[in-house]
Motif scaffolding. Structure first.
Motif, mmCIF file in Angstrom:
data_model
loop_
_atom_site.group_PDB
_atom_site.id
_atom_site.type_symbol
_atom_site.label_atom_id
_atom_site.label_comp_id
_atom_site.label_asym_id
_atom_site.label_seq_id
_atom_site.Cartn_x
_atom_site.Cartn_y
_atom_site.Cartn_z
ATOM 1 N N TYR A 53 7.139 9.811 8.064
ATOM 2 C CA TYR A 53 7.884 11.021 7.715
ATOM 3 C C TYR A 53 6.989 12.079 7.066
ATOM 4 O O TYR A 53 7.484 13.007 6.415
ATOM 5 C CB TYR A 53 9.081 10.710 6.808
ATOM 6 C CG TYR A 53 10.269 10.164 7.556
ATOM 7 C CD1 TYR A 53 11.330 10.986 7.927
ATOM 8 C CD2 TYR A 53 10.338 8.816 7.899
ATOM 9 C CE1 TYR A 53 12.420 10.470 8.629
ATOM 10 C CE2 TYR A 53 11.427 8.298 8.589
ATOM 11 C CZ TYR A 53 12.457 9.135 8.953
ATOM 12 O OH TYR A 53 13.529 8.625 9.650
ATOM 13 N N GLY A 54 5.695 11.989 7.250
ATOM 14 C CA GLY A 54 4.793 12.974 6.665
ATOM 15 C C GLY A 54 4.891 14.315 7.380
ATOM 16 O O GLY A 54 4.767 14.382 8.602
ATOM 17 N N LEU A 55 5.098 15.371 6.628
ATOM 18 C CA LEU A 55 5.163 16.704 7.228
ATOM 19 C C LEU A 55 3.803 17.231 7.666
ATOM 20 O O LEU A 55 3.700 17.856 8.738
ATOM 21 C CB LEU A 55 5.827 17.685 6.259
ATOM 22 C CG LEU A 55 7.354 17.563 6.168
ATOM 23 C CD1 LEU A 55 7.891 18.466 5.062
ATOM 24 C CD2 LEU A 55 8.002 17.908 7.502
ATOM 25 N N PRO A 56 2.718 17.018 6.897
ATOM 26 C CA PRO A 56 1.421 17.512 7.374
ATOM 27 C C PRO A 56 1.044 16.957 8.746
ATOM 28 O O PRO A 56 0.409 17.660 9.548
ATOM 29 C CB PRO A 56 0.447 17.025 6.280
ATOM 30 C CG PRO A 56 1.280 16.931 5.059
ATOM 31 C CD PRO A 56 2.626 16.455 5.536
ATOM 32 N N GLU A 57 1.456 15.719 9.041
ATOM 33 C CA GLU A 57 1.107 15.102 10.329
ATOM 34 C C GLU A 57 1.801 15.831 11.487
ATOM 35 O O GLU A 57 1.249 15.920 12.589
ATOM 36 C CB GLU A 57 1.495 13.626 10.319
ATOM 37 C CG GLU A 57 0.565 12.734 9.505
ATOM 38 C CD GLU A 57 0.544 13.074 8.021
ATOM 39 O OE1 GLU A 57 -0.552 12.998 7.421
ATOM 40 O OE2 GLU A 57 1.603 13.423 7.461
ATOM 41 N N ILE A 58 3.006 16.341 11.235
ATOM 42 C CA ILE A 58 3.691 17.136 12.249
ATOM 43 C C ILE A 58 3.083 18.537 12.319
ATOM 44 O O ILE A 58 2.826 19.072 13.409
ATOM 45 C CB ILE A 58 5.202 17.220 11.943
ATOM 46 C CG1 ILE A 58 5.838 15.820 11.981
ATOM 47 C CG2 ILE A 58 5.907 18.150 12.921
ATOM 48 C CD1 ILE A 58 5.771 15.120 13.315
ATOM 49 N N GLU A 59 2.816 19.123 11.158
ATOM 50 C CA GLU A 59 2.254 20.477 11.114
ATOM 51 C C GLU A 59 0.897 20.542 11.801
ATOM 52 O O GLU A 59 0.559 21.550 12.440
ATOM 53 C CB GLU A 59 2.137 20.926 9.655
ATOM 54 C CG GLU A 59 3.488 21.104 8.960
ATOM 55 C CD GLU A 59 3.393 21.089 7.456
ATOM 56 O OE1 GLU A 59 2.259 20.931 6.926
ATOM 57 O OE2 GLU A 59 4.435 21.206 6.787
ATOM 58 N N GLN A 60 0.120 19.474 11.681
ATOM 59 C CA GLN A 60 -1.222 19.483 12.252
ATOM 60 C C GLN A 60 -1.214 19.465 13.783
ATOM 61 O O GLN A 60 -2.215 19.780 14.412
ATOM 62 C CB GLN A 60 -2.017 18.289 11.703
ATOM 63 C CG GLN A 60 -2.406 18.476 10.240
ATOM 64 C CD GLN A 60 -2.787 17.179 9.554
ATOM 65 O OE1 GLN A 60 -2.727 16.102 10.137
ATOM 66 N NE2 GLN A 60 -3.168 17.254 8.287
ATOM 67 N N HIS A 61 -0.094 19.088 14.370
ATOM 68 C CA HIS A 61 0.067 19.182 15.825
ATOM 69 C C HIS A 61 1.138 20.216 16.169
ATOM 70 O O HIS A 61 1.840 20.106 17.172
ATOM 71 C CB HIS A 61 0.442 17.816 16.403
ATOM 72 C CG HIS A 61 -0.699 16.848 16.461
ATOM 73 N ND1 HIS A 61 -1.806 17.039 17.268
ATOM 74 C CD2 HIS A 61 -0.916 15.672 15.802
ATOM 75 C CE1 HIS A 61 -2.642 16.020 17.106
ATOM 76 N NE2 HIS A 61 -2.131 15.189 16.225
ATOM 77 N N GLY A 62 1.254 21.231 15.309
ATOM 78 C CA GLY A 62 2.307 22.220 15.469
ATOM 79 C C GLY A 62 2.303 22.919 16.808
ATOM 80 O O GLY A 62 3.367 23.183 17.383
ATOM 81 N N ALA A 63 1.122 23.226 17.347
ATOM 82 C CA ALA A 63 1.053 23.927 18.633
ATOM 83 C C ALA A 63 1.610 23.051 19.753
ATOM 84 O O ALA A 63 2.315 23.543 20.651
ATOM 85 C CB ALA A 63 -0.388 24.318 18.934
ATOM 86 N N PHE A 64 1.325 21.763 19.698
ATOM 87 C CA PHE A 64 1.872 20.842 20.707
ATOM 88 C C PHE A 64 3.392 20.801 20.622
ATOM 89 O O PHE A 64 4.090 20.926 21.642
ATOM 90 C CB PHE A 64 1.287 19.439 20.500
ATOM 91 C CG PHE A 64 2.067 18.355 21.198
ATOM 92 C CD1 PHE A 64 1.979 18.188 22.571
ATOM 93 C CD2 PHE A 64 2.906 17.512 20.476
ATOM 94 C CE1 PHE A 64 2.714 17.198 23.222
ATOM 95 C CE2 PHE A 64 3.642 16.521 21.105
ATOM 96 C CZ PHE A 64 3.542 16.366 22.493
ATOM 97 N N PHE A 65 3.933 20.631 19.416
ATOM 98 C CA PHE A 65 5.385 20.526 19.277
ATOM 99 C C PHE A 65 6.080 21.825 19.678
ATOM 100 O O PHE A 65 7.148 21.804 20.284
ATOM 101 C CB PHE A 65 5.758 20.120 17.854
ATOM 102 C CG PHE A 65 5.444 18.692 17.544
ATOM 103 C CD1 PHE A 65 6.115 17.669 18.206
ATOM 104 C CD2 PHE A 65 4.480 18.352 16.617
ATOM 105 C CE1 PHE A 65 5.826 16.335 17.935
ATOM 106 C CE2 PHE A 65 4.181 17.028 16.339
ATOM 107 C CZ PHE A 65 4.856 16.019 16.999
ATOM 108 N N ARG A 66 5.462 22.960 19.345
ATOM 109 C CA ARG A 66 6.064 24.240 19.725
ATOM 110 C C ARG A 66 6.198 24.332 21.244
ATOM 111 O O ARG A 66 7.259 24.686 21.774
ATOM 112 C CB ARG A 66 5.218 25.394 19.174
ATOM 113 C CG ARG A 66 5.854 26.764 19.375
ATOM 114 C CD ARG A 66 5.021 27.852 18.701
ATOM 115 N NE ARG A 66 5.014 27.699 17.246
ATOM 116 C CZ ARG A 66 3.963 27.323 16.531
ATOM 117 N NH1 ARG A 66 2.811 27.033 17.132
ATOM 118 N NH2 ARG A 66 4.042 27.221 15.227
#
Length: 457
Positions: free
Chosen positions: A175-188
């Motif tokens: 549930y770490g937010l930085p781990e999602i943010e660090q792949h933000g371009a992929f998720f977008r």
């Protein structure tokens, strides 16, 4: 149901820049297969269908013929006709602005559904619910890893380096937010592409290992379309990842010492007016929900050959790993196979936690819903819910899932209930494909064989 030609005409008018179309369907192993066509070839598919060999439904995971099915030489490798699935003609942005795709389903030349097509197998199960005035409501939840395209110096897999640091993630960081943010371009791009394909993709979380993520597809009172969405989602996740220079893998167990990737299915049943028949003020749910769980629990061993379809699949099942190991159910408990979720009474449903992310979505839903329907029809009592550690309860009772690929396929082959719901011929052919894969997989001599036996034998 077959898509109307008006759908294609409207799409072509709205997308004059799309010149290429990938047509695809899934074989028993769940691998999408098909062709890339030019724009002028699309309308004829809607008028006449596309003729493709029926043997493609029963190839192995690597696309090789499985001759023991009798659908290669004995059948003359004969064509069947594939027709477009409604609502699946969509852009495929990760392939380029000028590329679209449409899903197909296979029929016999006389127009009857091909009984080996996984999509028709699921439809067959859903017809049992429809006959009883019931509608399954399902949501698919898939875990997977983002990994580097290049292996490490010793050939090992590596979690994908993050875009902002260039470093591979370390530690679990569930549930770490930085781990999602660090792949933000992929998720977008993932969410934007899902929207372009009308796939109801919801939020993302960092899962229980470095590089592992989970996203959920929203609940639908149309299990067939939910399976279409899951197939399309897996394809676009892989494609979008590659466009970002990384890879998305739905392999069940990429690392021995890290969490496996599951395919969790959330299920309830509605009546003809859309009322949730699983709803109850009792946290365990209604009598119908308990009967569904009773059926799913009674046939867990029988469906394992579908929920865990590959040799690697069985490496995921390990105590205290968040992958279930027993014939267990419970309330708000992630250590069991069948979890009644927390939440308001009207949302009551069960989460089936056994399938791996490597499984065929059509067949996963078909197998699970067949077992649930049998539970309703026979009013099967699931027994007492597990309270506390489901792994300890499974070990104490000895009621555990099949622990290897061979046993799981044998259970499926011998299941009268699954043969009734999925079809005798389908089960025979599926078992034949899996036994062919088993023979091919285990005849390979690997580096592990050398490490263990070259000097020690």
């Amino acid at each position: 149901m077959v898509a109307d030609i008006a759908e294609a005409e409207t799409f072509l008018a709205a997308h004059p820049h799309i010149n290429y179309f990938e047509i695809l369907f899934t074989s028993m192993t769940g691998v999408p297969r098909g062709k890339r066509l030019r724009r002028h070839e699309l309308l004829p598919i809607y008028k006449y269908g596309r003729f493709l060999p029926g043997s493609v439904l029963v190839v192995d995971t690597l696309g090789a013929d499985c001759e023991d099915t009798g659908l290669v030489w004995e059948d003359g490798d004969a064509d069947r006709v594939c027709r477009p699935v409604p609502g699946t003609l969509v852009p495929a942005p990760w392939l380029g602005d000028d590329v679209g795709q449409v899903m197909l389903s296979m029929y016999e030349l006389d127009g009857t559904p091909n009984d080996l097509d996984p999509r028709h197998v699921l439809q067959r199960v859903l017809e049992r619910y429809e006959a009883d005035g019931l509608t399954p409501v399902v949501a698919c939840e898939l875990e997977y890893y983002l990994i580097d395209l290049e292996r490490g110096p010793e050939g090992q897999l590596r979690p994908a380096a993050t875009f902002n640091t260039g470093q591979s993630p370390k530690g679990t960081q569930v549930y770490g937010l930085p781990e999602i943010e660090q792949h933000g371009a992929f998720f977008r791009d993932l969410w934007e592409t899902a929207d372009a394909q009308n796939i109801p993709l919801e939020g993302a979380i960092s899962e229980f290992a470095p590089g592992q993520v989970e996203l959920t597809l929203s609940h639908k009172p149309d299990a067939l379309r939910a399976a279409d969405d899951a197939v399309m989602y897996k394809r676009l996740a892989k494609g979008v990842a590659l466009s970002h220079g990384i890879e998305a893998t739905f392999m069940a167990k990429p690392w021995a010492d890290r969490a496996g990737s599951g395919f969790h299915v959330h299920i309830s049943v509605a009546d003809k007016d859309g009322n949730n028949l699983c709803a109850s003020d009792d946290p365990q749910g209604s009598d119908m929900l308990k009967q569904m769980i009773g059926g799913m629990k009674a046939h867990l061993a029988d469906v394992m050959g579908i929920l865990a379809p590959n040799a690697n699949s069985f490496k995921r099942f390990k105590a205290n790993s968040y992958a279930p190991v027993g014939l267990t159910w419970g309330v708000n408990n992630r250590t069991v196979s069948l979890r009644v979720t927390a939440g308001p009474a009207h949302t009551r449903h069960v989460e089936h936690r056994v399938a791996g992310a490597d499984a065929n979505p059509y067949l996963v839903l078909a197998a699970i819903l067949a077992a649930a329907h049998h539970g309703i029809a026979q009013k099967i009592d699931p027994g007492p819910a597990v309270v506390g550690n489901g792994y300890a309860a499974a070990a104490e009772s000895g009621a555990i899932l099949p622990t290897n690929w061979f046993a799981a396929v044998d259970y499926l082959s011998n299941s009268k209930v699954l043969r009734d719901y999925l079809g005798e011929r389908f089960v025979d052919m599926y078992v034949s494909v899996k036994r062919t894969e088993q023979a091919r997989f285990y005849e390979e001599v690997t580096e592990l064989d050398y490490d263990w036996y070259l000097r020690n034998a």
